[in-house]
Scaffold this active site. Structure first.
Site, PDB file in Angstrom:
ATOM      1  N   HIS A 105      79.794-125.413 -23.618  1.00  0.00           N
ATOM      2  CA  HIS A 105      81.011-126.157 -24.096  1.00  0.00           C
ATOM      3  C   HIS A 105      82.315-125.208 -23.462  1.00  0.00           C
ATOM      4  CE1 HIS A 105      79.655-130.193 -24.805  1.00  0.00           C
ATOM      5  NE2 HIS A 105      78.478-129.377 -25.346  1.00  0.00           N
TER       6      HIS A 105
ATOM      7  N   HIS B  82      72.539-126.101 -22.708  1.00  0.00           N
ATOM      8  CA  HIS B  82      72.476-127.062 -21.536  1.00  0.00           C
ATOM      9  C   HIS B  82      73.098-126.524 -20.323  1.00  0.00           C
ATOM     10  CE1 HIS B  82      76.137-128.492 -23.270  1.00  0.00           C
ATOM     11  NE2 HIS B  82      75.741-129.108 -24.029  1.00  0.00           N
TER      12      HIS B  82
ATOM     13  N   ASN C 144      75.779-127.842 -17.424  1.00  0.00           N
ATOM     14  CA  ASN C 144      76.566-129.053 -18.213  1.00  0.00           C
ATOM     15  C   ASN C 144      77.370-128.626 -19.278  1.00  0.00           C
ATOM     16  OD1 ASN C 144      73.570-130.372 -18.136  1.00  0.00           O
ATOM     17  ND2 ASN C 144      75.072-131.605 -17.040  1.00  0.00           N
TER      18      ASN C 144
ATOM     19  N   ASP D  65      68.234-132.583 -25.912  1.00  0.00           N
ATOM     20  CA  ASP D  65      69.594-133.165 -26.190  1.00  0.00           C
ATOM     21  C   ASP D  65      69.472-134.576 -26.578  1.00  0.00           C
ATOM     22  OD1 ASP D  65      72.258-132.713 -26.621  1.00  0.00           O
ATOM     23  OD2 ASP D  65      72.852-133.171 -24.661  1.00  0.00           O
TER      24      ASP D  65
ATOM     25  N   LEU E  87      78.476-138.462 -19.995  1.00  0.00           N
ATOM     26  CA  LEU E  87      77.323-138.348 -20.487  1.00  0.00           C
ATOM     27  C   LEU E  87      77.335-138.019 -22.162  1.00  0.00           C
ATOM     28  CD1 LEU E  87      75.330-136.601 -17.622  1.00  0.00           C
ATOM     29  CD2 LEU E  87      75.173-138.915 -18.372  1.00  0.00           C
TER      30      LEU E  87
END
Length: 378
Positions: free
Chosen positions: A198, A219, A222, A278, A311
């Site tokens: 993130h 991830h 992403n 996840d 998502l």
């Protein structure tokens, strides 16, 4: 040899590295004693026929937000962890890191206490804790609540260091935008598995944080800075750094199969890619939607999304991820199985993983990779 002995035959056996044909796995008192050619079995030995199933170590999932109809964020308690772990055990994951998504300081404290108590009580399947946030980048927040993202303070660092002493495994996802290099180094030296995620940080920044001890990424592809022609971003740092490993949501929704194939070709070792689900509350259920801190998340055609289409976690189990990897990405089945078992186990273990203790919590996987289930006879 003493104790209750049962031997599995009639299927392939994965020992953490190799997928063996024509072999048997002998368990004594529920613990793997040996793997040997079926031809060497003694007459009269009690056997169980796998009927073509694959006998494998249970999956090790380092990113599990919920399951069994509940989210860890909604009620970070031992009872919630028991429910989540039970749901994922039914899907083949015998070891999980329950994951708290960005939340209030009070929720973080409660999550650490719940995970610690679960470990102390021996709740099956709970092997530590993953804190995904709140020290992230608002620009790459994904489904995280931007109002709760904040910089890491001294008190936060002290709390994480205490948690690392209390838990057998602590994974923390953070963004360089909210955490100093010195804080990462302190966490890594304390045994915390620091994972970059993130984040919109530039390649050089991510490399510096990897050198400070952030040896994982959350991830891959992403919610992170992408691989570009002039700026390689966090993706480029992961692929070019042998020190970094990375979780991968292999559902062919979060990451396109061709992109995954390119990542496997480009990844520099010894760092590895590994599978994560996840997973959210719907795991192990037929629920069509659920709530996360008052926000409705809808489930449709394998996707979990907020009402704006973002998502929000994944509707994925690791057996499905194996099928995607082997069918769509052309990863060999032994390599894919390692990504779901041995590789994540070694990332969070303080000791080397042997081929024997890898399979002590065994599962049976159907030959078509449609389902996995725990072995209940050992």
């Amino acid at each position: 040899m003493t104790g209750t002995t049962i031997t599995f035959v009639g299927g392939r056996i994965f020992d953490g590295e190799t997928l063996l044909n024509g072999h048997a796995a002998r368990f004594v008192d529920g613990v793997l004693d040996s793997i040997l050619p079926e031809a060497r079995l003694s007459s009269g030995e009690e056997v169980e026929d796998l009927s073509g199933d694959i006998l494998s170590p249970g999956y090790v999932d380092l990113q599990v937000n919920g399951g069994g109809g509940v989210m860890f964020n909604d009620d970070p308690s031992v009872e919630t962890l028991q429910c989540i772990a039970g749901a994922h055990r039914g899907l083949g994951a015998t070891s999980i890191l329950p994951t708290l998504i960005t939340d209030t300081p009070e929720k973080t404290t409660a999550a650490i206490a719940a995970a610690t108590q679960a470990i102390q009580r021996g709740v099956p399947g709970i092997v530590g804790l993953h804190l995904e946030g709140p020290h992230l980048s608002e620009r790459r927040k994904g489904a995280h609540d931007a109002a709760l993202i904040r910089p890491m303070e001294d008190a936060d660092l002290a709390q994480l260091l205490d948690a690392a002493k209390a838990l057998p495994a602590l994974m923390v996802t953070l963004g360089p935008e909210s955490v100093a290099l010195a804080q990462v180094e302190t966490l890594a030296n304390a045994g915390v598995m620091v994972s970059l995620g993130h984040s919109d940080a530039a390649y050089e920044t991510c490399v510096a944080y990897a050198q400070a001890g952030a040896h994982c990424a959350t991830h891959l592809f992403n919610a992170m800075s992408q691989l570009g022609n002039r700026e390689p971003g966090l993706v480029g740092a992961v692929l070019s750094s042998g020190a970094m490993s990375a979780g991968l949501i292999a559902d062919a929704i979060h990451v396109h199969p061709q992109t995954m194939r390119a990542a496997f070709a480009a990844k520099k070792g010894p760092g590895c890619l590994f599978l994560v689900s996840d997973a959210m509350a719907v795991a192990g259920t037929e629920l069509k939607d659920f709530s996360l801190e008052g926000r409705i998340i809808q489930r449709e055609n394998g996707r979990l999304t907020l009402q704006d289409g973002t998502l929000a976690g994944a509707d994925l189990d690791l057996t499905t991820a194996l099928r995607v990897l082997t069918t769509n990405v052309r990863v060999s089945l032994p390599d894919a199985l390692a990504m779901a078992t041995r590789i994540p186990a070694e990332l969070i273990s303080q000791n080397p993983i042997s081929r024997l203790n890898m399979i002590s919590q065994a599962i049976r996987i159907s030959p078509d990779l449609s389902r996995a289930r725990p072995v209940v006879s050992i």
